[in-house]
Design a protein around this motif. Structure first.
Motif, PDB file in Angstrom:
ATOM      1  N   TYR A  59       1.240  -1.461   0.645  1.00  0.00           N
ATOM      2  CA  TYR A  59       0.347   0.094  -0.128  1.00  0.00           C
ATOM      3  C   TYR A  59       1.112   0.980  -0.107  1.00  0.00           C
ATOM      4  CZ  TYR A  59      -2.765   3.492   1.357  1.00  0.00           C
ATOM      5  OH  TYR A  59      -4.338   5.015   1.437  1.00  0.00           O
ATOM      6  N   LYS A  60       1.172   1.795  -0.775  1.00  0.00           N
ATOM      7  CA  LYS A  60       1.625   3.196  -1.495  1.00  0.00           C
ATOM      8  C   LYS A  60       2.945   2.782  -0.748  1.00  0.00           C
ATOM      9  CE  LYS A  60      -1.607   6.766  -0.260  1.00  0.00           C
ATOM     10  NZ  LYS A  60      -2.204   7.731   0.671  1.00  0.00           N
ATOM     11  N   GLN A  61       3.906   3.398  -0.276  1.00  0.00           N
ATOM     12  CA  GLN A  61       5.308   2.641  -0.222  1.00  0.00           C
ATOM     13  C   GLN A  61       5.451   1.268   0.570  1.00  0.00           C
ATOM     14  OE1 GLN A  61       4.629   5.179  -2.052  1.00  0.00           O
ATOM     15  NE2 GLN A  61       6.801   5.913  -2.484  1.00  0.00           N
ATOM     16  N   ILE A  62       4.520   0.970   1.236  1.00  0.00           N
ATOM     17  CA  ILE A  62       4.797   0.573   2.682  1.00  0.00           C
ATOM     18  C   ILE A  62       4.620  -0.989   1.404  1.00  0.00           C
ATOM     19  CG2 ILE A  62       3.718  -0.726   4.259  1.00  0.00           C
ATOM     20  CD1 ILE A  62       3.428   2.169   5.445  1.00  0.00           C
ATOM     21  N   ASP A  85       5.320 -17.207   9.083  1.00  0.00           N
ATOM     22  CA  ASP A  85       6.797 -15.727   8.629  1.00  0.00           C
ATOM     23  C   ASP A  85       5.799 -14.341   8.243  1.00  0.00           C
ATOM     24  OD1 ASP A  85       9.450 -15.039   9.523  1.00  0.00           O
ATOM     25  OD2 ASP A  85      10.132 -15.351   7.580  1.00  0.00           O
ATOM     26  N   GLY A  86       6.734 -13.609   9.180  1.00  0.00           N
ATOM     27  CA  GLY A  86       6.718 -12.057   8.480  1.00  0.00           C
ATOM     28  C   GLY A  86       6.376 -11.072   9.202  1.00  0.00           C
ATOM     29  N   PRO A  87       5.220  -9.657   9.136  1.00  0.00           N
ATOM     30  CA  PRO A  87       5.682  -9.018   9.561  1.00  0.00           C
ATOM     31  C   PRO A  87       4.693  -9.030  10.696  1.00  0.00           C
ATOM     32  CG  PRO A  87       4.138  -8.742   8.106  1.00  0.00           C
ATOM     33  CD  PRO A  87       5.411  -9.852   7.849  1.00  0.00           C
ATOM     34  N   PHE A  88       3.740 -10.077  11.629  1.00  0.00           N
ATOM     35  CA  PHE A  88       2.767 -10.366  12.395  1.00  0.00           C
ATOM     36  C   PHE A  88       3.095 -10.980  12.915  1.00  0.00           C
ATOM     37  CE2 PHE A  88       0.447 -10.132   7.863  1.00  0.00           C
ATOM     38  CZ  PHE A  88      -0.610  -8.903   8.896  1.00  0.00           C
ATOM     39  N   LYS A  89       2.952 -10.732  14.098  1.00  0.00           N
ATOM     40  CA  LYS A  89       3.053 -11.857  15.783  1.00  0.00           C
ATOM     41  C   LYS A  89       2.311 -12.996  15.593  1.00  0.00           C
ATOM     42  CE  LYS A  89       3.127  -9.197  19.600  1.00  0.00           C
ATOM     43  NZ  LYS A  89       2.552  -8.719  20.697  1.00  0.00           N
ATOM     44  N   TYR A  90       0.945 -12.637  14.989  1.00  0.00           N
ATOM     45  CA  TYR A  90       0.052 -13.905  14.086  1.00  0.00           C
ATOM     46  C   TYR A  90      -0.683 -13.743  13.312  1.00  0.00           C
ATOM     47  CZ  TYR A  90      -3.894 -12.398  17.623  1.00  0.00           C
ATOM     48  OH  TYR A  90      -4.444 -11.375  18.233  1.00  0.00           O
ATOM     49  N   LEU A  91      -1.301 -14.316  12.966  1.00  0.00           N
ATOM     50  CA  LEU A  91      -2.403 -14.622  12.098  1.00  0.00           C
ATOM     51  C   LEU A  91      -2.993 -15.536  11.721  1.00  0.00           C
ATOM     52  CD1 LEU A  91      -2.875 -12.816   8.597  1.00  0.00           C
ATOM     53  CD2 LEU A  91      -3.476 -14.769   8.535  1.00  0.00           C
ATOM     54  N   ARG A  92      -4.917 -15.540  11.976  1.00  0.00           N
ATOM     55  CA  ARG A  92      -5.292 -16.677  11.335  1.00  0.00           C
ATOM     56  C   ARG A  92      -6.254 -16.275  10.833  1.00  0.00           C
ATOM     57  NH1 ARG A  92     -10.087 -18.611  13.408  1.00  0.00           N
ATOM     58  NH2 ARG A  92     -10.571 -17.144  14.260  1.00  0.00           N
ATOM     59  N   SER A 116       5.563  -5.556  15.113  1.00  0.00           N
ATOM     60  CA  SER A 116       5.729  -3.817  14.944  1.00  0.00           C
ATOM     61  C   SER A 116       4.682  -2.805  15.154  1.00  0.00           C
ATOM     62  CB  SER A 116       6.696  -3.095  14.168  1.00  0.00           C
ATOM     63  OG  SER A 116       6.640  -1.769  13.504  1.00  0.00           O
ATOM     64  N   ARG A 117       4.835  -2.090  16.524  1.00  0.00           N
ATOM     65  CA  ARG A 117       3.411  -1.582  16.653  1.00  0.00           C
ATOM     66  C   ARG A 117       3.742  -0.672  15.665  1.00  0.00           C
ATOM     67  NH1 ARG A 117       1.594  -0.333  22.676  1.00  0.00           N
ATOM     68  NH2 ARG A 117       2.682  -2.659  23.661  1.00  0.00           N
ATOM     69  N   ILE A 118       4.839  -0.268  15.249  1.00  0.00           N
ATOM     70  CA  ILE A 118       4.484   1.178  13.590  1.00  0.00           C
ATOM     71  C   ILE A 118       4.283   1.129  12.614  1.00  0.00           C
ATOM     72  CG2 ILE A 118       6.017   3.290  13.071  1.00  0.00           C
ATOM     73  CD1 ILE A 118       8.426   2.777  15.116  1.00  0.00           C
ATOM     74  N   LEU A 119       4.575  -0.582  12.689  1.00  0.00           N
ATOM     75  CA  LEU A 119       3.537  -1.159  11.102  1.00  0.00           C
ATOM     76  C   LEU A 119       2.417  -1.331  11.466  1.00  0.00           C
ATOM     77  CD1 LEU A 119       4.530  -2.067   8.071  1.00  0.00           C
ATOM     78  CD2 LEU A 119       4.539  -4.412   9.105  1.00  0.00           C
ATOM     79  N   GLY A 120       2.074  -1.958  12.483  1.00  0.00           N
ATOM     80  CA  GLY A 120       0.562  -1.497  13.143  1.00  0.00           C
ATOM     81  C   GLY A 120      -0.352  -0.218  13.015  1.00  0.00           C
ATOM     82  N   ALA A 125      -5.198   0.382  10.341  1.00  0.00           N
ATOM     83  CA  ALA A 125      -6.670   0.490   8.863  1.00  0.00           C
ATOM     84  C   ALA A 125      -6.492   0.509   7.365  1.00  0.00           C
ATOM     85  CB  ALA A 125      -6.795   2.404   9.324  1.00  0.00           C
ATOM     86  N   VAL A 126      -5.322   0.406   6.978  1.00  0.00           N
ATOM     87  CA  VAL A 126      -5.318  -0.333   5.758  1.00  0.00           C
ATOM     88  C   VAL A 126      -6.194  -1.273   5.149  1.00  0.00           C
ATOM     89  CG1 VAL A 126      -4.270  -0.813   3.877  1.00  0.00           C
ATOM     90  CG2 VAL A 126      -3.752   1.934   4.881  1.00  0.00           C
ATOM     91  N   PHE A 127      -5.468  -1.931   6.070  1.00  0.00           N
ATOM     92  CA  PHE A 127      -5.858  -3.443   5.777  1.00  0.00           C
ATOM     93  C   PHE A 127      -7.108  -3.828   6.472  1.00  0.00           C
ATOM     94  CE2 PHE A 127      -2.366  -6.834   6.602  1.00  0.00           C
ATOM     95  CZ  PHE A 127      -1.267  -6.304   5.596  1.00  0.00           C
TER      96      PHE A 127
END
Length: 157
Positions: A59-62, A85-92, A116-120, A125-127
């Motif tokens: 999304y945009k530059q990310i 694996d990746g930028p999440f702590k978890y995803l289900r 990351s709280r910053i990435l979150g 909102a975009v996710f």
């Protein structure tokens, strides 16, 4: 810890919608924010397929890539996604396709948290907006693939 659940009635059979969602390699063509998807491995046993896939979202530059295990259960008309694996702590993520008199109910649930709280903060909102559009994107894809009406006879007892 964002969560999102939706149930959407569509005019297609559960089998048609299962096949559409199970065809993960096509996601970059129509899924919001999905830039690429690569299946690393695929194993089948007792009618259940287990895929390991890398999905790049942007999304945009990310730009972020994450790896998930996708379990396709056609007999149950259910797809379970587990984050590896990746930028999440978890995803289900769970997709369930329930027969209805005029098609099927597509149930979509997702529960995730970024490491990351910053990435979150930047992507949360975009996710959330993208996940709200997922069911609609799959319904539109069904219309492209199967036509504006269900083909009929696709359901099995």
């Amino acid at each position: 810890m964002p969560k999102f659940n939706t149930v959407r009635r569509v005019a297609f059979t559960p089998e048609q919608m299962f096949a559409l969602v199970a065809d993960v390699e096509k996601y970059p063509q129509f899924v919001p924010m999905c830039e690429s998807l690569t299946v690393r491995s695929r194993k089948e046993r007792d009618g259940v397929a287990v895929l390991v896939a890398d999905m790049a979202v942007g999304y945009k530059q990310i730009r972020e890539t994450f790896t998930s295990q996708v379990v396709l259960k056609p007999d149950d008309l259910r797809i379970d996604v587990k984050y590896l694996d990746g930028p999440f702590k978890y995803l289900r993520n769970v997709w369930q396709f329930d027969p209805a008199a005029d098609g099927c109910d597509v149930r979509f649930e997702i529960d995730y948290e970024f490491k990351s709280r910053i990435l979150g903060a930047m992507m949360g909102a975009v996710f959330d907006r993208a996940f709200r559009m997922f069911s609609g994107a799959f319904e539109e894809r069904a219309k492209q693939v199967y036509g504006p009406r269900p083909s009929g006879g696709g359901a099995s007892a």
